[in-house]
Design an enzyme around this catalytic site. Structure first.
Site, PDB file in Angstrom:
ATOM      1  N   LYS A 175      52.067  39.972  27.725  1.00 50.89           N
ATOM      2  CA  LYS A 175      51.276  41.162  28.057  1.00 50.89           C
ATOM      3  C   LYS A 175      51.879  42.373  27.359  1.00 50.89           C
ATOM      4  CE  LYS A 175      47.705  41.971  30.835  1.00 50.89           C
ATOM      5  NZ  LYS A 175      46.644  41.024  31.242  1.00 50.89           N
ATOM      6  N   LEU A 198      33.821  48.840  39.172  1.00 56.53           N
ATOM      7  CA  LEU A 198      32.685  48.638  38.264  1.00 56.53           C
ATOM      8  C   LEU A 198      33.068  49.016  36.833  1.00 56.53           C
ATOM      9  CD1 LEU A 198      29.729  49.937  40.485  1.00 56.53           C
ATOM     10  CD2 LEU A 198      30.611  47.604  40.246  1.00 56.53           C
ATOM     11  N   GLY A 199      34.214  48.571  36.410  1.00 55.83           N
ATOM     12  CA  GLY A 199      34.616  48.740  35.016  1.00 55.83           C
ATOM     13  C   GLY A 199      33.839  47.766  34.151  1.00 55.83           C
TER      14      GLY A 199
HETATM   15  N1  PHE Z   1      42.408  40.840  29.525  1.00 59.92           N
HETATM   16  C1  PHE Z   1      42.560  39.551  28.891  1.00 59.92           C
HETATM   17  C2  PHE Z   1      43.675  38.842  29.623  1.00 59.92           C
HETATM   18  O1  PHE Z   1      44.790  39.326  29.617  1.00 59.92           O
HETATM   19  C3  PHE Z   1      42.960  39.798  27.500  1.00 59.92           C
HETATM   20  C4  PHE Z   1      42.726  38.806  26.458  1.00 59.92           C
HETATM   21  C5  PHE Z   1      41.465  38.430  26.087  1.00 59.92           C
HETATM   22  C6  PHE Z   1      43.801  38.321  25.794  1.00 59.92           C
HETATM   23  C7  PHE Z   1      41.290  37.550  25.095  1.00 59.92           C
HETATM   24  C8  PHE Z   1      43.635  37.442  24.775  1.00 59.92           C
HETATM   25  C9  PHE Z   1      42.365  37.064  24.413  1.00 59.92           C
HETATM   26  O2  PHE Z   1      43.419  37.855  30.249  1.00 59.92           O
END
Ligand code: PHE
Length: 354
Positions: free
Chosen positions: A82, A187-188
């Protein structure tokens, strides 16, 4: 890995964490790579306000560890990571400042040499991924026109709907959503899609967002509008958390009036033990790491495995079977769905270490 006689619990420790003050933006950037045991670590880039950058670090550590389990449960050959840009309170970067911080993020990711790839998350979208991609190839979900798989929020919402069908079948004996009531909290981008899809399924709806301007979205979906607090404790069949995490706590669980919970918000429980409180109250909680996987399932299928969006969507619907499996395992074992999900994920990840 070289064998040592030091016994380290591999899952409790992150593989690699970078904290860097962006060279251009001066803003604190955290990239946490939790695990690459199953493959390249993936997880979105969050641009959010924190009281202190250390709170952003904590969030990145928690969210990236959850991503490892999320990928494992989704059956992906990926680990968890992340990115968090910990913005000081009140700061929302736009224009040149936004580009600067996204380039800073891109440079940190580039430095990881492909062990981690990012994607959109709270506070970022496909255009931001295109900006990050000016510095590193490891960014999912750039706009389709720019060669990416595009906005993942609709795919995440499709996965949430699949999960809601499975949850209702388990909890109420029917997957029909038209006879059920739902409280959608947040509601994003994802929550907005979920609300519209539930409206299309003719469900009875209550909705809320901290941003009052989203009220129009609720109106268009025929949903009653409530304050976030009233939405959380609404007398409905299913609560759908679609905002920030940490909303299920020892303080809020006793006030809930729903029979089940499933939504895309990450890290909904303030602590693992809160799953037991939900269980004791007879509230069936679908683990967020299963429910919210639609975005990563779709993006990796299209961008890494070169499937069509239609083929990828079939995979996203597989969330229903995964959830059903976890809910049934939990019921048979008398444990919580959280425990069942965690042990399912651990089995896959530990299997990869052997
Ligand atoms: N918000 C998604 C997640 O962390 C981000 C994501 C989407 C990461 C697609 C990689 C590929 O689950």
């Amino acid at each position: 890995m070289i064998a040592t006689d030091i016994d380290i619990d591999i899952e409790s420790m992150h593989e690699h964490v970078v904290v860097r003050r962006g060279a251009r933006s001066g803003l604190p950037i955290v990239v946490a790579v939790h695990s690459t045991a199953l493959g390249q670590a993936i997880g979105g880039c969050r641009l959010a306000n924190y009281p202190h950058w250390r709170d952003g670090l904590d969030d990145a550590l928690r969210l990236s560890a959850a991503m490892s389990d999320k990928c494992a449960l989704a059956g992906l050959p990926n680990g968890g990571g992340k990115t968090v840009v910990a913005l000081p309170p009140g700061v929302t970067p736009d224009g040149a400042t936004r580009r600067a911080v996204l380039h800073d993020v891109g440079d940190v990711i580039a430095g990881l040499g492909g062990t981690y790839a990012t994607g959109p998350d709270v506070g970022t979208g496909p255009d931001d991924m295109a900006t990050i991609a000016e510095r590193t190839p490891y960014a999912f979900c750039r706009p389709v026109g720019a060669g990416g798989s595009g906005d993942s929020s609709e795919h995440t919402a499709v996965g949430v709907l699949a999960a809601l069908h499975a949850l209702c079948a388990e909890r109420f004996g029917s997957s029909d959503l038209s006879t059920r009531s739902f409280a959608v909290l947040g509601l994003g981008r994802v929550g907005g899609h979920v609300l519209r899809m539930l409206a299309d399924a003719r469900a009875t709806l209550v909705a809320s967002d901290v941003d009052d301007s989203r009220r129009a979205l609720a109106g268009a979906a025929g949903a009653a509008w409530a304050s976030p607090q009233d939405c959380l404790t609404a007398d409905v069949d299913v609560l759908v958390p679609a905002a920030l995490g940490g909303l299920l706590t020892p303080h809020t669980v006793p006030k809930l009036r729903c029979a089940a919970i499933a939504g895309p918000a990450n890290n909904q429980l303030d602590a693992p033990a809160t799953a037991d409180l939900l269980h004791q109250r007879g509230i069936l909680w679908a683990p967020d790491i299963v429910v919210s996987a639609g975005g990563i399932i779709h993006a990796t299928a299209v961008e890494l495995h070169h499937e069509t969006s239609t083929q990828a969507t079939v995979r996203v619907h597989g969330i229903a079977d995964t959830l059903t499996d976890i809910l049934r395992t939990a019921r048979a074992a008398g444990s919580t769905p959280a425990e069942a999900a965690r042990s399912h994920a651990r089995r896959r990840i530990c299997g990869a270490h052997r």
